[in-house]
Design a protein around this motif. Sequence first.
Motif, PDB file in Angstrom:
ATOM      1  N   VAL A 278      -8.807 -93.174  31.241  1.00 39.09           N
ATOM      2  CA  VAL A 278      -9.772 -92.962  30.166  1.00 39.09           C
ATOM      3  C   VAL A 278     -10.237 -91.518  30.208  1.00 39.09           C
ATOM      4  CG1 VAL A 278     -12.010 -93.606  29.224  1.00 39.09           C
ATOM      5  CG2 VAL A 278     -10.529 -95.359  30.183  1.00 39.09           C
ATOM      6  N   TRP A 279     -10.250 -90.886  29.055  1.00 39.01           N
ATOM      7  CA  TRP A 279     -10.745 -89.509  28.927  1.00 39.01           C
ATOM      8  C   TRP A 279     -12.077 -89.540  28.201  1.00 39.01           C
ATOM      9  CZ3 TRP A 279     -11.512 -86.467  24.451  1.00 39.01           C
ATOM     10  CH2 TRP A 279     -11.694 -85.097  24.677  1.00 39.01           C
ATOM     11  N   LEU A 280     -13.094 -88.871  28.753  1.00 45.91           N
ATOM     12  CA  LEU A 280     -14.421 -88.830  28.154  1.00 45.91           C
ATOM     13  C   LEU A 280     -14.823 -87.383  27.924  1.00 45.91           C
ATOM     14  CD1 LEU A 280     -14.589 -91.230  30.632  1.00 45.91           C
ATOM     15  CD2 LEU A 280     -16.643 -91.696  29.328  1.00 45.91           C
ATOM     16  N   LEU A 281     -15.216 -87.082  26.700  1.00 49.78           N
ATOM     17  CA  LEU A 281     -15.698 -85.748  26.345  1.00 49.78           C
ATOM     18  C   LEU A 281     -17.214 -85.807  26.169  1.00 49.78           C
ATOM     19  CD1 LEU A 281     -15.136 -82.799  25.528  1.00 49.78           C
ATOM     20  CD2 LEU A 281     -14.963 -83.619  23.161  1.00 49.78           C
ATOM     21  N   HIS A 282     -17.917 -84.982  26.940  1.00 49.32           N
ATOM     22  CA  HIS A 282     -19.371 -84.885  26.835  1.00 49.32           C
ATOM     23  C   HIS A 282     -19.700 -83.707  25.924  1.00 49.32           C
ATOM     24  CE1 HIS A 282     -23.491 -84.157  28.953  1.00 49.32           C
ATOM     25  NE2 HIS A 282     -23.610 -84.723  27.766  1.00 49.32           N
ATOM     26  N   THR A 283     -20.142 -84.006  24.703  1.00 49.41           N
ATOM     27  CA  THR A 283     -20.364 -82.959  23.705  1.00 49.41           C
ATOM     28  C   THR A 283     -21.796 -82.447  23.672  1.00 49.41           C
ATOM     29  OG1 THR A 283     -20.816 -84.631  22.000  1.00 49.41           O
ATOM     30  CG2 THR A 283     -18.532 -83.870  22.255  1.00 49.41           C
ATOM     31  N   GLY A 284     -22.680 -83.029  24.461  1.00 48.50           N
ATOM     32  CA  GLY A 284     -24.073 -82.610  24.414  1.00 48.50           C
ATOM     33  C   GLY A 284     -24.498 -81.777  25.594  1.00 48.50           C
ATOM     34  N   ALA A 285     -23.557 -81.294  26.395  1.00 48.34           N
ATOM     35  CA  ALA A 285     -23.907 -80.527  27.587  1.00 48.34           C
ATOM     36  C   ALA A 285     -24.456 -79.156  27.195  1.00 48.34           C
ATOM     37  CB  ALA A 285     -22.688 -80.367  28.491  1.00 48.34           C
ATOM     38  N   ARG A 286     -25.403 -78.662  27.984  1.00 46.17           N
ATOM     39  CA  ARG A 286     -26.019 -77.369  27.697  1.00 46.17           C
ATOM     40  C   ARG A 286     -25.025 -76.224  27.869  1.00 46.17           C
ATOM     41  NH1 ARG A 286     -32.012 -77.494  30.582  1.00 46.17           N
ATOM     42  NH2 ARG A 286     -32.910 -79.175  29.289  1.00 46.17           N
ATOM     43  N   LEU A 287     -24.141 -76.343  28.843  1.00 41.43           N
ATOM     44  CA  LEU A 287     -23.185 -75.275  29.121  1.00 41.43           C
ATOM     45  C   LEU A 287     -21.885 -75.444  28.354  1.00 41.43           C
ATOM     46  CD1 LEU A 287     -23.699 -74.977  32.984  1.00 41.43           C
ATOM     47  CD2 LEU A 287     -24.809 -73.664  31.162  1.00 41.43           C
ATOM     48  N   GLY A 288     -21.906 -76.250  27.312  1.00 45.44           N
ATOM     49  CA  GLY A 288     -20.704 -76.470  26.528  1.00 45.44           C
ATOM     50  C   GLY A 288     -20.063 -77.813  26.859  1.00 45.44           C
ATOM     51  N   ILE A 332     -18.795 -88.715  23.794  1.00 48.34           N
ATOM     52  CA  ILE A 332     -20.166 -89.157  24.039  1.00 48.34           C
ATOM     53  C   ILE A 332     -21.092 -87.961  23.887  1.00 48.34           C
ATOM     54  CG2 ILE A 332     -21.751 -90.179  25.713  1.00 48.34           C
ATOM     55  CD1 ILE A 332     -19.378 -91.594  26.973  1.00 48.34           C
ATOM     56  N   ALA A 333     -22.065 -88.076  22.987  1.00 49.01           N
ATOM     57  CA  ALA A 333     -23.068 -87.034  22.806  1.00 49.01           C
ATOM     58  C   ALA A 333     -24.309 -87.391  23.614  1.00 49.01           C
ATOM     59  CB  ALA A 333     -23.419 -86.894  21.325  1.00 49.01           C
ATOM     60  N   GLY A 334     -25.119 -86.372  23.875  1.00 53.35           N
ATOM     61  CA  GLY A 334     -26.356 -86.614  24.614  1.00 53.35           C
ATOM     62  C   GLY A 334     -26.476 -85.694  25.806  1.00 53.35           C
ATOM     63  N   ASP A 335     -27.612 -85.808  26.479  1.00 48.54           N
ATOM     64  CA  ASP A 335     -27.835 -84.995  27.670  1.00 48.54           C
ATOM     65  C   ASP A 335     -27.071 -85.579  28.847  1.00 48.54           C
ATOM     66  OD1 ASP A 335     -29.281 -87.262  28.206  1.00 48.54           O
ATOM     67  OD2 ASP A 335     -31.239 -86.301  28.019  1.00 48.54           O
ATOM     68  N   ALA A 336     -27.224 -84.942  30.001  1.00 50.92           N
ATOM     69  CA  ALA A 336     -26.465 -85.375  31.182  1.00 50.92           C
ATOM     70  C   ALA A 336     -26.853 -86.782  31.610  1.00 50.92           C
ATOM     71  CB  ALA A 336     -26.691 -84.381  32.322  1.00 50.92           C
ATOM     72  N   ARG A 340     -24.298 -89.951  31.847  1.00 51.19           N
ATOM     73  CA  ARG A 340     -24.094 -90.689  33.090  1.00 51.19           C
ATOM     74  C   ARG A 340     -24.421 -92.166  32.917  1.00 51.19           C
ATOM     75  NH1 ARG A 340     -20.989 -90.163  37.254  1.00 51.19           N
ATOM     76  NH2 ARG A 340     -21.313 -87.917  36.943  1.00 51.19           N
ATOM     77  N   THR A 341     -25.439 -92.465  32.106  1.00 58.25           N
ATOM     78  CA  THR A 341     -25.798 -93.861  31.861  1.00 58.25           C
ATOM     79  C   THR A 341     -24.677 -94.602  31.168  1.00 58.25           C
ATOM     80  OG1 THR A 341     -28.161 -93.321  31.746  1.00 58.25           O
ATOM     81  CG2 THR A 341     -27.449 -95.387  30.723  1.00 58.25           C
ATOM     82  N   LEU A 342     -24.100 -93.982  30.127  1.00 60.23           N
ATOM     83  CA  LEU A 342     -22.999 -94.638  29.426  1.00 60.23           C
ATOM     84  C   LEU A 342     -21.741 -94.702  30.279  1.00 60.23           C
ATOM     85  CD1 LEU A 342     -23.041 -93.613  25.663  1.00 60.23           C
ATOM     86  CD2 LEU A 342     -23.363 -95.847  26.689  1.00 60.23           C
ATOM     87  N   LEU A 343     -21.520 -93.696  31.103  1.00 65.95           N
ATOM     88  CA  LEU A 343     -20.372 -93.741  32.007  1.00 65.95           C
ATOM     89  C   LEU A 343     -20.475 -94.941  32.951  1.00 65.95           C
ATOM     90  CD1 LEU A 343     -17.827 -92.498  33.326  1.00 65.95           C
ATOM     91  CD2 LEU A 343     -19.363 -91.103  34.730  1.00 65.95           C
ATOM     92  N   ASN A 344     -21.656 -95.164  33.500  1.00 64.13           N
ATOM     93  CA  ASN A 344     -21.845 -96.293  34.415  1.00 64.13           C
ATOM     94  C   ASN A 344     -21.808 -97.628  33.691  1.00 64.13           C
ATOM     95  OD1 ASN A 344     -22.148 -94.649  36.693  1.00 64.13           O
ATOM     96  ND2 ASN A 344     -24.321 -94.352  36.302  1.00 64.13           N
TER      97      ASN A 344
END
Length: 364
Positions: A278-288, A332-336, A340-344
């Motif tokens: 599974v590949w997950l892209l975190h689009t809401g990270a502060r550093l990109g 997945i958008a959102g803060d860290a 992490r919550t959705l990942l778990n």
Amino acid sequence: MSTAWTLATTSLGRRLRFLRRYRWWALQLLVAVPGIVLVTHDTGTADSSHVAKLWHDAALFFFVLAATLRVWRAPEEGTAEMLRFRLLHRKVAWRAFTVLLLAGSLALAADRWCTWKGDGPAARGWSTAAWVLVWLAVAARLLEPLVWMLWPQELRRGVKLARLAEDAAKVTARHSTRAAIPPTVFADQGAFGRTRASYQSHGGPPSPEPQSVPAQLAGTSYSARGRRLRASPPVLHWDGTRLAWSDAQGHTHMVPVAGRPALKGSVDRGVRPVAEMVWLLHTGARLGPSSLLVLLDDKGYRFLVLHTNQRSFGPCADLAEAVGVPFAAYRIAGDAQAFRTLLNSLFPHRGPVAELRAAEAGRG
């Protein structure tokens, strides 16, 4: 006139709702006031040691009651029934802990009273009762997770599904300008359900073509003596017959594939056969944007995570296709914390999880 009255009542309602957030803090402070009075109480006599200790032990009851007052609050309204049941299950354990602890503090005060009156046997009896009640309180709280495991698996799975739906709905509502539609949860996918993936493939026969996905190199690493080391980020590699990952030191570790005979090689005990990627892209990270490639076993639990920082799932999908296992991509958008919550929730872990990431700059 009616408009002014409506505005006034609306404003007053907002202020009252704001104050309701702090009502439990006010109640806790109010309950703790008698304890503060008893702690600062002075008998005024020449020999008041036992009496002062009696007041202090009596004050302990009010302090414990103030600290545990929130356990009597009912589970939140509007929560799914399954989650309310799980919250109530925890509340019952905390309430049992509170009652036993309050009884223990009263027994301690009774012990001090009997000591002041010179009744030694009764004091020892109350002291023993106080310790027994305290240990029973601790046991009531620590045994709650074990008691929960005794409930039917269908009930516990329903709670997991409800929690996943709630977490996904919160993240969607937080990053949507319109009225967010709760995401659909597929109960028959994964360990405890999945939301709809952005891309999904079902796998097929393995390919003899080599494929690999490296972790993004964060920077140049240095040894303890300050010498510059050769950059060697971890790599997940398929050589046409075997899947393996190499660490920063160049050591190779084999990853078995579910449903296929085990091949010779160095396999860690914590590495289970991979059944899906599974590949997950975190689009809401502060550093990109950042991304992960997660390896799952046949039960849907994650056991290996490669920090790839790939902007596209193409290389990861090619690797999964070469290995011959199903693949899914999520954005997945959102803060860290939300990520992490959705990942778990989507891909829980059972046992140790190997985290493969490149060395940070300045670290060996």
